[in-house]
Design a protein around this motif. Structure first.
Motif, PDB file in Angstrom:
ATOM      1  N   LEU A  91       0.739  -1.154   0.166  1.00 46.20           N
ATOM      2  CA  LEU A  91       0.015   0.066  -0.219  1.00 46.20           C
ATOM      3  C   LEU A  91       0.883   1.377  -0.052  1.00 46.20           C
ATOM      4  N   GLU A  92       1.968   1.218   0.629  1.00 46.38           N
ATOM      5  CA  GLU A  92       2.862   2.305   0.854  1.00 46.38           C
ATOM      6  C   GLU A  92       3.461   2.554  -0.651  1.00 46.38           C
ATOM      7  N   GLY A  93       3.949   1.338  -0.994  1.00 45.56           N
ATOM      8  CA  GLY A  93       4.625   1.492  -2.589  1.00 45.56           C
ATOM      9  C   GLY A  93       3.584   2.223  -3.422  1.00 45.56           C
ATOM     10  N   PHE A  94       2.404   1.637  -3.567  1.00 48.07           N
ATOM     11  CA  PHE A  94       1.445   2.293  -4.355  1.00 48.07           C
ATOM     12  C   PHE A  94       1.202   3.722  -4.069  1.00 48.07           C
ATOM     13  N   ASP A  95       1.116   3.940  -2.977  1.00 46.72           N
ATOM     14  CA  ASP A  95       1.042   5.583  -2.530  1.00 46.72           C
ATOM     15  C   ASP A  95       2.155   6.382  -3.043  1.00 46.72           C
ATOM     16  N   GLN A  96       3.146   5.855  -3.027  1.00 51.52           N
ATOM     17  CA  GLN A  96       4.439   6.745  -3.415  1.00 51.52           C
ATOM     18  C   GLN A  96       4.565   6.831  -4.937  1.00 51.52           C
ATOM     19  N   LEU A  97       4.006   5.558  -5.657  1.00 50.23           N
ATOM     20  CA  LEU A  97       3.763   5.273  -7.144  1.00 50.23           C
ATOM     21  C   LEU A  97       2.936   6.210  -7.520  1.00 50.23           C
ATOM     22  N   ASN A  98       1.746   6.492  -6.955  1.00 51.79           N
ATOM     23  CA  ASN A  98       0.563   7.579  -7.284  1.00 51.79           C
ATOM     24  C   ASN A  98       1.098   8.925  -7.101  1.00 51.79           C
ATOM     25  N   ALA A  99       1.699   9.071  -6.140  1.00 54.26           N
ATOM     26  CA  ALA A  99       2.314  10.793  -6.002  1.00 54.26           C
ATOM     27  C   ALA A  99       3.350  10.835  -7.188  1.00 54.26           C
ATOM     28  N   MET A 100       4.056   9.958  -7.561  1.00 57.48           N
ATOM     29  CA  MET A 100       4.962  10.087  -8.514  1.00 57.48           C
ATOM     30  C   MET A 100       4.212  10.474  -9.830  1.00 57.48           C
ATOM     31  N   ASN A 102       1.387  11.503 -10.288  1.00 58.14           N
ATOM     32  CA  ASN A 102       0.766  12.839 -10.618  1.00 58.14           C
ATOM     33  C   ASN A 102       1.520  13.997 -10.805  1.00 58.14           C
ATOM     34  N   ASP A 103       2.877  13.888 -10.433  1.00 59.58           N
ATOM     35  CA  ASP A 103       4.064  14.717 -10.701  1.00 59.58           C
ATOM     36  C   ASP A 103       5.286  14.176 -11.298  1.00 59.58           C
ATOM     37  N   PRO A 104       5.117  13.783 -12.523  1.00 59.11           N
ATOM     38  CA  PRO A 104       6.212  13.101 -13.171  1.00 59.11           C
ATOM     39  C   PRO A 104       7.200  13.819 -13.450  1.00 59.11           C
ATOM     40  N   GLY A 105       7.240  15.088 -13.631  1.00 63.86           N
ATOM     41  CA  GLY A 105       8.386  16.077 -13.540  1.00 63.86           C
ATOM     42  C   GLY A 105       9.353  16.027 -12.413  1.00 63.86           C
ATOM     43  N   SER A 106       8.726  15.785 -11.288  1.00 58.84           N
ATOM     44  CA  SER A 106       9.547  15.929 -10.096  1.00 58.84           C
ATOM     45  C   SER A 106       9.902  14.502  -9.510  1.00 58.84           C
ATOM     46  N   SER A 107       9.357  13.608 -10.141  1.00 62.83           N
ATOM     47  CA  SER A 107       9.690  12.084  -9.759  1.00 62.83           C
ATOM     48  C   SER A 107      11.138  11.570  -9.897  1.00 62.83           C
ATOM     49  N   GLU A 108      11.717  12.142 -10.866  1.00 68.63           N
ATOM     50  CA  GLU A 108      13.169  11.542 -11.119  1.00 68.63           C
ATOM     51  C   GLU A 108      14.041  12.449  -9.938  1.00 68.63           C
ATOM     52  N   CYS A 109      13.508  13.313  -9.284  1.00 71.38           N
ATOM     53  CA  CYS A 109      14.464  14.062  -8.212  1.00 71.38           C
ATOM     54  C   CYS A 109      14.106  13.388  -6.791  1.00 71.38           C
ATOM     55  N   LEU A 110      13.291  12.393  -6.537  1.00 68.49           N
ATOM     56  CA  LEU A 110      13.217  11.841  -5.471  1.00 68.49           C
ATOM     57  C   LEU A 110      14.099  10.700  -4.960  1.00 68.49           C
ATOM     58  N   ASP A 111      14.203  10.762  -3.782  1.00 66.39           N
ATOM     59  CA  ASP A 111      15.168   9.546  -3.313  1.00 66.39           C
ATOM     60  C   ASP A 111      14.161   8.516  -2.707  1.00 66.39           C
ATOM     61  N   ILE A 112      14.036   7.564  -3.628  1.00 63.62           N
ATOM     62  CA  ILE A 112      13.029   6.456  -3.346  1.00 63.62           C
ATOM     63  C   ILE A 112      13.581   5.285  -2.779  1.00 63.62           C
TER      64      ILE A 112
END
Length: 367
Positions: A91-100, A102-112
């Motif tokens: 659930l936490e993994g898919f929550d993180q995926l959903n957030a990314m 919704n904001d794909p432009g910032s997703s590459e900058c996140l430390d996951i």
């Protein structure tokens, strides 16, 4: 990013993710029991997002979706119990995926990295080893056509699935037929699993030798569809559909040493290249298309002869076509063969055109 193609991917991904929380909670309520239909639905969400993310250069989204897919592969085999702690991590993994998404432009900058590690921790030691064992399908010339981990390859072959190498042409099979790479992804995902896909960088040719009038897009596809029927599913010539066996894959060899650092150089006043710090820069105009490729080739071959890094500055460019993108791909290959750095600088508006034609990978390779 406002590009229609990327917007379609985001919209489709959000639609898949819309019911993911309720699905995982329903799975958790079963207290460890297996519901095949429910698990398959959750799995297809992860797989659909992973299969398309690579086309848009969304590597972080693709990596997380792949980790989730691996865990769900194990759950489909009833080797991972869907108990409360496992469902919580999913659930936490898919929550993180959903957030990314919704904001794909910032997703590459996140430390996951922590999230990736937690999902990877759901796997058994044997499966972990499989996911960390890199396999490649070599071409007749020795280059890798596909790179895939052993676990993913085994899952693709499981259940009597056929394994195919399908070669699309981004110009003739896709662009000129008014299709998009995303159309191809969705068609294939409806009838099987996409294990890997990449543009054949080597096949574009070099600017010295002239480049080919095609841009191969290779797809590693697993499906229960019989070889006699697969050609009816996709609109490509039969000779570009090849059935594969696991024995054709090899354990991937370690990468070679890094190239030596570039040396400085000087340019004459009449050169199309201008020096900025340690880089030789070639400026582009508002449009770069088929009619300008010969001029680009001439300019590129006049680049400084030493090992200076090169930069193609397309900050003012607002339009490209498939042929000009192929020329850029050839330039990247030329520099790669010379162990020479090449970066491509573009405006946000142009990035959307790279994505539309399926060339987001080029920005990653050229950075």
């Amino acid at each position: 990013m406002s590009d229609d193609l990327l917007a379609a991917f985001i919209e489709d991904s959000k639609e898949h993710l819309e019911s993911i929380e309720s699905d995982i909670m329903a799975l958790e309520d079963l207290e460890g029991a297996y519901d095949e239909e429910l698990i398959n639905r959750i799995f297809r969400t992860a797989h659909s997002i992973k299969g398309a993310a690579g086309f848009f250069g969304l590597n972080a989204i693709g990596s997380l979706a792949h980790k989730l897919e691996n865990a769900l592969h194990l759950m489909r085999d009833q080797k991972l119990r869907p108990d409360r702690p496992t469902c919580q991590i999913l659930l936490e993994g898919f929550d993180q995926l959903n957030a990314m998404v919704n904001d794909p432009g910032s997703s590459e900058c996140l430390d996951i990295s922590d999230m990736l590690s937690r999902v990877q921790g759901l796997l058994t030691p044997e499966v972990k080893l499989g996911t960390e064992t890199a396999m490649s399908l070599p071409s007749p010339k020795g280059q890798s056509i596909f790179d895939v981990d052993m676990f993913t390859l085994d899952q693709g072959l499981k259940g009597g699935k056929f394994l195919y190498h399908i070669e699309f042409d981004l110009i003739h099979d896709i662009h000129r037929k008014d299709k998009t790479p995303y159309d191809i992804i969705k068609t294939l995902q409806d009838s099987g699993l996409i294990l890997d896909c990449k543009v054949d960088f080597d096949a574009t040719g070099t600017l010295e030798d002239g480049f080919a009038q095609r841009i191969p897009l290779n797809v590693l596809f697993a499906s229960i569809i019989d070889p006699d029927v697969i050609g009816m599913l996709i609109d490509v010539p039969a000779e570009r559909i090849r059935e594969l066996e696991k024995s054709m894959f090899q354990t991937q060899s370690p990468q070679g040493e890094k190239a030596a650092p570039p040396q400085a150089c000087t340019l004459g006043d009449d050169s199309p290249w201008k020096m900025e710090d340690s880089q030789a820069v070639l400026l582009f105009g508002e449009r770069f298309e088929l009619s300008q490729i010969d001029e680009f080739r001439r300019c590129f071959l006049e680049a400084p002869p030493n090992n200076a890094n090169l930069r193609l500055d397309m900050s003012d460019t607002r339009h490209v076509d498939a042929a000009s993108l192929q020329a850029l791909a050839s330039a990247l290959k030329t520099c790669a063969g010379l162990n020479r750095g090449l970066s491509v600088v573009i405006a946000q508006e142009l990035r959307e055109q790279f994505q539309k034609f399926g060339f987001a990978w080029m920005l990653e390779n050229g950075s």
